[in-house]
Design a protein around this motif. Structure first.
Motif, mmCIF file in Angstrom:
data_model
loop_
_atom_site.group_PDB
_atom_site.id
_atom_site.type_symbol
_atom_site.label_atom_id
_atom_site.label_comp_id
_atom_site.label_asym_id
_atom_site.label_seq_id
_atom_site.Cartn_x
_atom_site.Cartn_y
_atom_site.Cartn_z
ATOM 1 N N VAL A 244 -7.347 3.520 -2.372
ATOM 2 C CA VAL A 244 -6.093 2.959 -1.897
ATOM 3 C C VAL A 244 -5.163 2.793 -3.089
ATOM 4 O O VAL A 244 -5.504 2.118 -4.059
ATOM 5 C CB VAL A 244 -6.322 1.593 -1.196
ATOM 6 N N TYR B 268 0.972 3.662 -10.070
ATOM 7 C CA TYR B 268 0.115 3.080 -9.039
ATOM 8 C C TYR B 268 -1.066 2.361 -9.675
ATOM 9 O O TYR B 268 -1.487 2.678 -10.775
ATOM 10 C CB TYR B 268 -0.478 4.173 -8.127
ATOM 11 N N VAL C 128 -1.826 1.271 -4.605
ATOM 12 C CA VAL C 128 -0.960 0.124 -4.340
ATOM 13 C C VAL C 128 0.016 -0.079 -5.493
ATOM 14 O O VAL C 128 -0.107 0.540 -6.545
ATOM 15 C CB VAL C 128 -1.797 -1.169 -4.132
ATOM 16 N N ILE D 188 -7.300 -5.842 -1.656
ATOM 17 C CA ILE D 188 -7.389 -4.439 -1.251
ATOM 18 C C ILE D 188 -8.854 -4.028 -1.077
ATOM 19 O O ILE D 188 -9.181 -3.266 -0.157
ATOM 20 C CB ILE D 188 -6.660 -3.526 -2.259
ATOM 21 N N GLU E 157 0.006 -5.816 -6.777
ATOM 22 C CA GLU E 157 -0.836 -6.107 -5.612
ATOM 23 C C GLU E 157 -2.186 -6.684 -6.057
ATOM 24 O O GLU E 157 -2.699 -6.361 -7.122
ATOM 25 C CB GLU E 157 -1.043 -4.822 -4.809
ATOM 26 N N VAL F 25 -3.621 5.846 1.349
ATOM 27 C CA VAL F 25 -5.051 5.658 1.585
ATOM 28 C C VAL F 25 -5.681 7.043 1.626
ATOM 29 O O VAL F 25 -5.208 7.919 2.345
ATOM 30 C CB VAL F 25 -5.326 4.925 2.922
ATOM 31 N N GLY G 243 3.076 0.269 4.881
ATOM 32 C CA GLY G 243 2.473 -0.151 3.628
ATOM 33 C C GLY G 243 2.031 -1.604 3.593
ATOM 34 O O GLY G 243 1.529 -2.072 2.576
ATOM 35 N N VAL H 159 -2.280 -1.027 9.227
ATOM 36 C CA VAL H 159 -1.236 -0.970 8.201
ATOM 37 C C VAL H 159 0.038 -0.407 8.813
ATOM 38 O O VAL H 159 0.015 0.626 9.490
ATOM 39 C CB VAL H 159 -1.673 -0.073 7.016
ATOM 40 N N ILE I 133 0.849 -1.187 0.000
ATOM 41 C CA ILE I 133 0.000 0.000 0.000
ATOM 42 C C ILE I 133 0.886 1.240 0.000
ATOM 43 O O ILE I 133 1.803 1.356 0.804
ATOM 44 C CB ILE I 133 -0.943 -0.009 1.219
ATOM 45 N N ARG I 134 0.585 2.169 -0.902
ATOM 46 C CA ARG I 134 1.344 3.423 -0.996
ATOM 47 C C ARG I 134 0.616 4.580 -0.328
ATOM 48 O O ARG I 134 1.242 5.464 0.237
ATOM 49 C CB ARG I 134 1.621 3.782 -2.459
#
Length: 143
Positions: free
Chosen positions: A70, A56, A72, A81, A76, A6, A122, A119, A3-4
């Motif tokens: 979100v 992303y 990611v 997610i 991913e 939210v 990430g 989290v 995860i980059r």
């Protein structure tokens, strides 16, 4: 890292919560949020909930008047997610009782705390609603 970022955004495109797990300067964040929010809010309900933007993959879901976005990595799992987003909403529902935009605005620190419990760097580290809410309930009990 999976995860980059939210983002929680209302239907008007106003960011209500932003949590980043990689370093971006303020101007980059503002530009990224604006581009992603415009792209996701313009999509119809019949389109899928996955969008590729820059480097992303953005997975989003709408609950009432809020969009949960979100960002990611490209490798991913999108369905995982979506499950994470649903878990976050269920956790907030359990704590606030049918969470709404005002709950997030007036209790932003609690929502950030929930996200931090779920989290770390990430990576999703906690999926139990009870374990996520236990520290928050403890803090409320002592104050």
């Amino acid at each position: 890292m999976g995860i980059r970022f939210v983002l929680l955004v209302n239907k008007q495109g106003q960011t209500r919560l932003a949590q980043y797990y990689e370093h971006l300067c303020l101007d980059e964040r503002r530009a990224l949020e604006g581009e992603i929010v415009r792209k996701c809010l313009a999509r119809t309900d019949q389109q899928c909930s996955f969008v590729e933007h820059r480097n992303y993959k953005v997975v989003y879901r709408r609950y009432a008047s809020l969009f949960f976005l979100v960002g990611v990595d490209n490798d991913e799992n999108e369905l995982a997610i979506l499950e994470f987003i649903h878990l976050l909403v269920e956790t907030m529902d359990r704590h606030f009782g049918n969470v709404c935009e005002l709950d997030i605005m007036f209790h932003l620190e609690k929502v950030h705390f929930m996200l931090e419990e779920m989290v770390m760097n990430g990576c999703i580290v906690e999926t139990s609603k009870q374990n996520i809410l236990a520290p928050i309930q403890l803090m409320e009990k002592t104050s």
